[in-house]
Design an enzyme around this catalytic site. Sequence first.
Site, PDB file in Angstrom:
ATOM      1  N   HIS A   1       0.827  -1.216   0.000  1.00 27.66           N
ATOM      2  CA  HIS A   1       0.000   0.000   0.000  1.00 27.66           C
ATOM      3  C   HIS A   1       0.859   1.263   0.000  1.00 27.66           C
ATOM      4  O   HIS A   1       1.191   1.797   1.053  1.00 27.66           O
ATOM      5  CB  HIS A   1      -0.902  -0.046   1.250  1.00 27.66           C
ATOM      6  CG  HIS A   1      -2.000   0.971   1.274  1.00 27.66           C
ATOM      7  ND1 HIS A   1      -3.287   0.675   1.636  1.00 27.66           N
ATOM      8  CD2 HIS A   1      -1.995   2.298   0.996  1.00 27.66           C
ATOM      9  CE1 HIS A   1      -4.029   1.764   1.581  1.00 27.66           C
ATOM     10  NE2 HIS A   1      -3.258   2.770   1.205  1.00 27.66           N
TER      11      HIS A   1
ATOM     12  N   HIS B   1       0.891   4.779  -2.610  1.00 27.73           N
ATOM     13  CA  HIS B   1       0.360   5.460  -3.799  1.00 27.73           C
ATOM     14  C   HIS B   1       1.530   6.118  -4.513  1.00 27.73           C
ATOM     15  O   HIS B   1       2.268   6.883  -3.900  1.00 27.73           O
ATOM     16  CB  HIS B   1      -0.661   6.510  -3.381  1.00 27.73           C
ATOM     17  CG  HIS B   1      -1.814   5.936  -2.613  1.00 27.73           C
ATOM     18  ND1 HIS B   1      -3.009   5.617  -3.213  1.00 27.73           N
ATOM     19  CD2 HIS B   1      -1.949   5.587  -1.318  1.00 27.73           C
ATOM     20  CE1 HIS B   1      -3.835   5.112  -2.303  1.00 27.73           C
ATOM     21  NE2 HIS B   1      -3.216   5.083  -1.139  1.00 27.73           N
TER      22      HIS B   1
ATOM     23  N   HIS C   1      -9.821   0.752   0.218  1.00 25.46           N
ATOM     24  CA  HIS C   1      -9.643   1.491   1.460  1.00 25.46           C
ATOM     25  C   HIS C   1     -10.968   1.435   2.224  1.00 25.46           C
ATOM     26  O   HIS C   1     -12.028   1.729   1.659  1.00 25.46           O
ATOM     27  CB  HIS C   1      -9.328   2.950   1.192  1.00 25.46           C
ATOM     28  CG  HIS C   1      -7.941   3.217   0.685  1.00 25.46           C
ATOM     29  ND1 HIS C   1      -7.391   2.558  -0.370  1.00 25.46           N
ATOM     30  CD2 HIS C   1      -6.996   4.091   1.123  1.00 25.46           C
ATOM     31  CE1 HIS C   1      -6.161   3.024  -0.573  1.00 25.46           C
ATOM     32  NE2 HIS C   1      -5.891   3.950   0.319  1.00 25.46           N
TER      33      HIS C   1
ATOM     34  N   GLU D   1     -10.950   3.427   7.889  1.00 21.87           N
ATOM     35  CA  GLU D   1      -9.926   4.380   8.294  1.00 21.87           C
ATOM     36  C   GLU D   1     -10.663   5.530   8.993  1.00 21.87           C
ATOM     37  O   GLU D   1     -10.627   5.646  10.202  1.00 21.87           O
ATOM     38  CB  GLU D   1      -9.148   4.865   7.057  1.00 21.87           C
ATOM     39  CG  GLU D   1      -8.057   5.865   7.339  1.00 21.87           C
ATOM     40  CD  GLU D   1      -7.498   6.477   6.042  1.00 21.87           C
ATOM     41  OE1 GLU D   1      -8.117   6.337   4.978  1.00 21.87           O
ATOM     42  OE2 GLU D   1      -6.430   7.133   6.126  1.00 21.87           O
TER      43      GLU D   1
ATOM     44  N   ASP E   1       1.881   4.211   2.785  1.00 20.26           N
ATOM     45  CA  ASP E   1       0.762   4.973   2.197  1.00 20.26           C
ATOM     46  C   ASP E   1       1.274   6.100   1.287  1.00 20.26           C
ATOM     47  O   ASP E   1       1.290   5.925   0.070  1.00 20.26           O
ATOM     48  CB  ASP E   1      -0.150   5.498   3.316  1.00 20.26           C
ATOM     49  CG  ASP E   1      -1.598   5.689   2.873  1.00 20.26           C
ATOM     50  OD1 ASP E   1      -1.921   5.408   1.713  1.00 20.26           O
ATOM     51  OD2 ASP E   1      -2.411   6.127   3.705  1.00 20.26           O
ATOM     52  N   ASP E   2       1.663   7.229   1.862  1.00 21.75           N
ATOM     53  CA  ASP E   2       2.172   8.372   1.083  1.00 21.75           C
ATOM     54  C   ASP E   2       3.351   8.952   1.867  1.00 21.75           C
ATOM     55  O   ASP E   2       3.198   9.974   2.553  1.00 21.75           O
ATOM     56  CB  ASP E   2       1.071   9.432   0.932  1.00 21.75           C
ATOM     57  CG  ASP E   2      -0.201   8.831   0.331  1.00 21.75           C
ATOM     58  OD1 ASP E   2      -0.178   8.483  -0.857  1.00 21.75           O
ATOM     59  OD2 ASP E   2      -1.183   8.688   1.075  1.00 21.75           O
TER      60      ASP E   2
HETATM   61 ZN   LIG Z   1      -3.947   4.778   0.846  1.00 24.95          ZN
END
Ligand SMILES: [Zn+2]
Length: 338
Positions: free
Chosen positions: A16, A18, A192, A195, A273-274
């Site tokens: 995961h 991006h 997703h 969250e 994630d990022d």
């Molecule tokens: Zn994500």
Amino acid sequence: MIASSTDARFPLAELHAHVEGTLEPAFARELARREGVDLGSFAEGETYRWEGFSGFLAAYDRAAALLRRPEDYRRLAYDYLTRIAADGAIYSELTISPDHARASGLSPETYLNALSQGAKDAEQASGIVCRFLVVGVRHLGPEAVEEAARFAAGASGVTGFGMAGDERLHRPRDFARAFRIAAEAGLGLTAHAGEFAGADGISETLDELKVTRIGHGVRSIEDADLLKRLREEAITLEVCPGSNLSLGVYPDAAAHPLKRLREAGLRLTVNSDDPPFFGTDLAREYAFAAAAGFGPSERLALTRNAIEAGFMDAATRQRLLSLLTMRALLLGAPAATQ
Ligand SMILES: [Zn+2]
């Protein structure tokens, strides 16, 4: 070349991240200068400036909009993959977004070709294996997500399909057709959920979208029946602790449920994630797990889970599992078990 089995670094793997979210601020500043864009204080230092989830989504789009040429994407993928390979990563499943390509003025095909070249070059340079997962953006609505699914279904080198974006908008069932298109094309499925929205969103996502993984899913800790279901259906969670803390899903590390999810018997992976948006990277996510009480064999299990739940072909999976076993032996750690 494949990643070396005689490498003594701790083997990491992720499901995961991006791809636009891996853009380092230094590269963003370079692109902004080239394009004549004034970033103000947005990308000073090693992270980006934003506030709240909506602010984060806007910051993500603002940074992504700086990537405008095929070479930008090739370099983005290459830089990121070789960077995490240097930290020990052997597998990365990168989430790619045709909607962001279009917003940058590139066709999804050109975008995918450029990223594929970057991944191929990175594999040659470092041994890291990468596969792509096309994502639909939830807040752009069901039609946009279906279009992303149709692109994913026909694209070479894409092995998975997922959905990201603002979980507070639309219901999972609104996207059932998009996920059916992807499933019929033989793609692995994730979305997703759990969250910002609670445990209910996860149950509905499983019911309506037939995914085998959940992006985040941490809010499942609030529902014992759901934990049981996730365990019984062997669903893998793509947990992103640094992202959760940065976005305020949990106030601090002690409140994060990573350890309790493991105690509940779930299949977990850790992910960045990022990374520069959240001041993290994959190695730091493994360090978070270590600080939360995951010993070496439990951290190896995180890597094994990622490879077992990854959307790669069977031969690649087997090769990565063998590599993991060799690396674990070199570390003197017992075989990774769930
Ligand atoms: Zn994500």
